[in-house]
Design an enzyme around this catalytic site. Structure first.
Site: not given
Ligand code: NAP
Length: 247
Positions: A156, A160
């Site tokens: 993640y 990002k």
């Protein structure tokens, strides 16, 4: 309040959480809102009704934005119905958390496919339209963990962080066509994504002492998407996190 009258806004992952609040905020100031979702058709349709009740107009469109053909069809549908795209909010995202040493390649891939490749695919499709219009505002939802990392979120946080690099490059490439590209980096916001987390250790990291609301994130997105004062802002990352990450 700034207006998006006669403008079209595409919000990915708008069936709940932050995307839903963004769609409502943009619909309330006159945008025609494309409510994208992958699975939650009933929620997306009821949001379209809610936008109509505010005097706006919405259209629910199913598309898994990690898939190139689905993104192509999504933008074809928007162009058929409304003929333009003025605002894109790349919000659809997911987490599949586990420590690095336990992370399977498929845990990595599925998160990168949606949270980074999905942003690339939608950004490219929207930019193609906005370049012809010589107008557009793109807002990518990243996360503060893309700035500082977080144990259990290698996939993640990498995705990002990638969104931040993509935002800055797209901002440089598209500025000459009057298209701004910015990123919004929330901290902990009360949505389905965070509902199973233990609030104790989280609150200890937040100077303002509480989680944020989807409406607070949506207010910042609305500013970047619609306010005349945001026309001179591009390539920036705005943390909205109760003071958790200060640079
Ligand atoms: P959420 O409540 O889990 O909602 C996710 C949304 O994305 C849903 O509408 C979901 O719709 C949609 N979606 C999932 N997979 C999709 C796909 N393949 N294609 C299109 N749409 C898809 O999440 P959230 O907390 O609102 O998060 C929204 C964004 O903010 C994400 O990018 C997230 O990473 C970021 N963010 C959230 C927080 C937080 O604390 N909540 C913090 C930092 C960043 P379906 O049900 O139809 O699949």
């Amino acid at each position: 309040m700034p207006s998006l009258d006669n403008q079209v806004a595409v919000v990915t992952g708008a069936s709940r959480g932050i995307g839903r609040a963004v769609a409502l905020h943009l619909g309330a100031i006159g945008a025609k809102v494309v409510v994208n979702y992958a699975r939650s058709a009933a929620e997306a349709e009821s949001l379209v009704q809610e936008i109509a009740a505010l005097g706006g107009e919405g259209m629910a469109v199913a598309a898994d934005v990690s898939q190139p053909s689905a993104v192509e069809q999504l933008f074809e549908q928007v162009m058929e119905r409304w003929g333009r795209v003025d605002v894109l909010v790349n919000n659809a995202g997911m987490a599949r958390d586990t420590l690095l040493l336990r992370m399977k390649p498929e845990d990595w891939q599925v998160v990168l496919d949606l949270n980074l490749t999905g942003v690339f695919l939608c950004l490219k499709a929207a930019a193609k339209i906005m370049v012809k219009q010589r107008q557009g505002r793109i807002i990518n939802i990243t996360s503060v963990v893309g700035l500082v990392g977080n144990p259990g979120q290698a996939n993640y946080s990498a995705a990002k962080a990638g969104v931040i690099g993509l935002t800055k490059t797209a901002a440089r490439e598209l500025a000459s066509r009057n298209i701004t590209v910015n990123a919004v980096a929330p901290g902990f916001i009360t949505t389905q994504m965070t509902e199973k987390l233990d609030p104790g250790p989280i609150l200890a990291q937040i100077p303002l002492g509480r989680l944020g609301s989807p409406a607070e994130v949506a207010g910042l997105v609305r500013f970047l998407a619609a306010d005349p004062a945001a026309a001179y802002i591009t390539g920036q990352v705005f943390a909205i996190d109760g003071g958790m990450v200060m640079s």
